[in-house]
Structure formats: C-alpha cells, structure tokens
Design a protein around this motif. Structure first.
Motif, PDB file in Angstrom:
ATOM      1  N   ARG A  94       9.242   5.879  -6.926  1.00  0.00           N
ATOM      2  CA  ARG A  94       9.904   5.022  -7.923  1.00  0.00           C
ATOM      3  C   ARG A  94      10.781   5.874  -8.850  1.00  0.00           C
ATOM      4  O   ARG A  94      10.380   6.994  -9.193  1.00  0.00           O
ATOM      5  CB  ARG A  94       8.882   4.326  -8.826  1.00  0.00           C
ATOM      6  N   ASN A 184       0.977  11.430 -10.121  1.00  0.00           N
ATOM      7  CA  ASN A 184       1.210   9.995 -10.213  1.00  0.00           C
ATOM      8  C   ASN A 184       0.105   9.332  -9.390  1.00  0.00           C
ATOM      9  O   ASN A 184       0.279   9.048  -8.211  1.00  0.00           O
ATOM     10  CB  ASN A 184       2.587   9.623  -9.659  1.00  0.00           C
ATOM     11  N   PRO A 185      -1.057   9.122 -10.019  1.00  0.00           N
ATOM     12  CA  PRO A 185      -2.205   8.604  -9.252  1.00  0.00           C
ATOM     13  C   PRO A 185      -2.153   7.086  -9.165  1.00  0.00           C
ATOM     14  O   PRO A 185      -1.285   6.455  -9.789  1.00  0.00           O
ATOM     15  CB  PRO A 185      -3.385   9.030 -10.130  1.00  0.00           C
ATOM     16  N   TYR A 187      -3.084   3.545 -10.477  1.00  0.00           N
ATOM     17  CA  TYR A 187      -3.532   3.152 -11.825  1.00  0.00           C
ATOM     18  C   TYR A 187      -3.493   1.641 -12.066  1.00  0.00           C
ATOM     19  O   TYR A 187      -3.552   1.184 -13.194  1.00  0.00           O
ATOM     20  CB  TYR A 187      -2.748   3.897 -12.906  1.00  0.00           C
ATOM     21  N   VAL A 200       4.848  -3.816  -3.389  1.00  0.00           N
ATOM     22  CA  VAL A 200       3.474  -3.269  -3.372  1.00  0.00           C
ATOM     23  C   VAL A 200       2.611  -3.893  -2.280  1.00  0.00           C
ATOM     24  O   VAL A 200       1.660  -3.276  -1.810  1.00  0.00           O
ATOM     25  CB  VAL A 200       2.746  -3.406  -4.743  1.00  0.00           C
ATOM     26  N   LEU A 208      -2.431   2.593  -4.998  1.00  0.00           N
ATOM     27  CA  LEU A 208      -2.047   1.720  -6.110  1.00  0.00           C
ATOM     28  C   LEU A 208      -3.200   1.417  -7.064  1.00  0.00           C
ATOM     29  O   LEU A 208      -3.044   1.470  -8.278  1.00  0.00           O
ATOM     30  CB  LEU A 208      -1.543   0.371  -5.556  1.00  0.00           C
TER      31      LEU A 208
HETATM   32  N1  GLN Z   1       4.295   2.021 -10.808  1.00  0.00           N
HETATM   33  C1  GLN Z   1       3.792   1.414  -9.615  1.00  0.00           C
HETATM   34  C2  GLN Z   1       3.870  -0.085  -9.710  1.00  0.00           C
HETATM   35  O1  GLN Z   1       3.505  -0.640 -10.712  1.00  0.00           O
HETATM   36  C3  GLN Z   1       2.387   1.828  -9.329  1.00  0.00           C
HETATM   37  C4  GLN Z   1       2.330   3.233  -8.951  1.00  0.00           C
HETATM   38  C5  GLN Z   1       0.976   3.825  -9.059  1.00  0.00           C
HETATM   39  O2  GLN Z   1      -0.054   3.149  -9.031  1.00  0.00           O
HETATM   40  N2  GLN Z   1       0.968   5.078  -9.192  1.00  0.00           N
HETATM   41  O3  GLN Z   1       4.309  -0.713  -8.782  1.00  0.00           O
END
Ligand code: GLN
Length: 278
Positions: A94, A184-185, A187, A200, A208
């Motif tokens: 991203r 960037n885990p 979250y 997603v 994710l």
């Molecule tokens: N930012 C991503 C999203 O909300 C999630 C990425 C992540 O979990 N590291 O689609």
C-alpha cells in the motif's frame, strides 16, 4: 476492425463504473495488455488493439468487475522506487506503507543492521536496501510462499544483499541484534466488516487480521523488539487508524522512549516509532 485504445478505455470505464477508481484501473489494465506506459495511451488513442489483446483486456476487465485486485491481474505493484511482483500469498503493498520507509530512512546510519518483520513482497526491506547500500538488511516472514516471492523481487532489482529468513517475528534472534526493527504486521480486528470489501477479500487473512482487537501481533513484536534491539535502537510499526494510543502505550510498557506518532498520506494515524535507550 479491432477497437482502438480510445474505444477500449471507454468500454472498460463503463464496465467498471461501480469500482472505486475505474479510470485508473482501466488504464493500468490496458497498459499491462499493450505493455506500454500511460503516456502512450494518451498520444495514440487511435491505435488499434490486436484481436488477442482485445480478448485479454476483456478477460481482465471482467475479473476486475468480479472484484479481483488490479495488482493480482497485472502481477505487480509499484512501491517506493520499485516495481514489485505480487501474488495471493501476501498483502499487496500500500502507498501508506511508504511512510515506514521514509521514517526508517530518517534513522538509518551506515553499517546499521535492520530487520523487516513480515516482509511479504519484500516491499520495506527492498526499498531500504535500494536506498542504502551500506546497511545490512534482513527480512523475515512466517509464510514460505511470501519469502519466495520476496526473493524473486530481490533478484529482479539486483538487491541480493537482503537476507530472507523463514521465521515468526523475532523469536529466533539473539538479544541486541538490531539497530532498527520495522514492521507492517497484520492489525485488523477479527470482526472488522471491511474484511468483506474490496481488495482485502483476495489477500491472505494471516497478513491482515490479528485477534479480536487487531493488536495481538503488535504486542508480540513490541516485547520481542525490546529484547532484540541494541541500545539506542529504533522500533517502527504500522498500525490501524484508531490504534495509535494503544500502540504508544505498548511501546511505553516495554520501556521505549522518544515515542512518536505519524500520519499516512490521508492524514490518518498510521505508524508509531520509539527508541530503546537502556
Ligand atoms: N492497511 C491495510 C488495510 O487496511 C491492512 C494492512 C495490514 O494489516 N498490515 O487494508
């Protein structure tokens, strides 16, 4: 006669009118089919597609209409200065995550050892290695398929100095190994309704989702980083837009100092950074 570039774009835009970004999607797909830059589309609107190209373009537009991410259709996504191969074994890089690259670069000095946890496509690790030839970069992922993809990306950009290790977070590393830990885990909260929308749906849940409050992995990373960082080393993590206060608290609890919060390009809280001064 086959459709022209102009006609193909108009067709695609109409087909994808329900998508969030029909113009951009259609341009990327047509450039992929014609193997050209967006500029070429604009300077040659009357160029006719070959029959095979038109057929392939139709197939891709149809798959996009069914929701498949553009990056999966083209097999790549631009991130920082690199074009990265993408597949369904990892998260699609991203633009928001470029924030981590610029924050990490602000702390990196020659000869530092840096680790990118849960590297996925290799986006963060490879971007840092591309910017700084004089650092040691290690990238981990617990998914072997992701590491294979990241290694391909490293080869593609002649960044073979990055070492890839199949590992969950920092569990296998000795104490005081790193000057900077970046990640960037996953979250997202387990029950977040966004998981049923958009790109997603086509990405691995393991990249994710992180437990009921989305913080399970960040909790582990913060505690493990407090052990594996050298004195004065930095930890830098991406997080969800409502998690900044909770993540800062985790940093504080683990003994980090000089904690700062950072926003993404959309102005949302997206990253926390802290230093281990003990
Ligand atoms: N930012 C991503 C999203 O909300 C999630 C990425 C992540 O979990 N590291 O689609």
């Amino acid at each position: 006669m086959q459709p022209t570039v102009h006609e193909a774009l108009a067709f695609g835009r109409a087909e994808l009118s329900d998508s969030l970004s029909p113009d951009v999607d259609v341009q990327i797909l047509l450039c992929h089919v014609l193997d050209c830059t967006p500029t070429r589309l604009h300077v040659s609107p009357e160029h006719e597609l070959e029959a095979q190209q038109w057929q392939l373009f139709n197939q891709l537009v149809e798959r996009r209409k069914q929701g498949e991410p553009v990056a999966h259709l083209t097999g790549s996504r631009g991130f920082w200065s690199l074009d990265l191969l993408v597949d369904n074994s990892t998260l699609i890089p991203r633009p928001d995550t470029e924030l981590l690259v610029s924050l990490a670069l602000s702390k990196i000095k020659p000869n530092m050892t840096v680790v990118d946890l849960g590297t996925g496509t290799g986006a963060i690790a490879l971007s840092l290695a591309a910017e700084k030839a004089d650092i040691d970069v290690i990238a981990t992922d617990f998914s072997f398929a992701a590491l294979q993809l990241a290694q391909k990306n490293a080869n593609r950009h002649a960044l073979e100095q990055v070492r890839f290790i199949n590992m969950s977070w920092l569990v296998g590393f000795k104490s005081a190994s790193f000057d900077l830990v970046v990640s960037n885990p996953p979250y997202i909260e387990m029950r977040d309704p966004h998981l049923n929308q958009g790109d997603v749906r086509f990405e691995p849940l393991s990249a994710l989702v992180s437990g009921p409050d989305g913080l399970e992995d960040i909790r582990q990373i913060v505690v493990q980083a407090a052990k594996c960082l050298k004195k004065d080393g930095w930890l830098l993590v991406e997080h969800g837009y409502q998690q900044s206060a909770a993540v800062q608290q985790l940093f504080t609890d683990a003994g980090f100092e000089h904690i700062s919060a950072h926003q993404d390009f959309g102005g949302q809280d997206r990253a926390v950074m802290g230093q281990l001064t003990l």
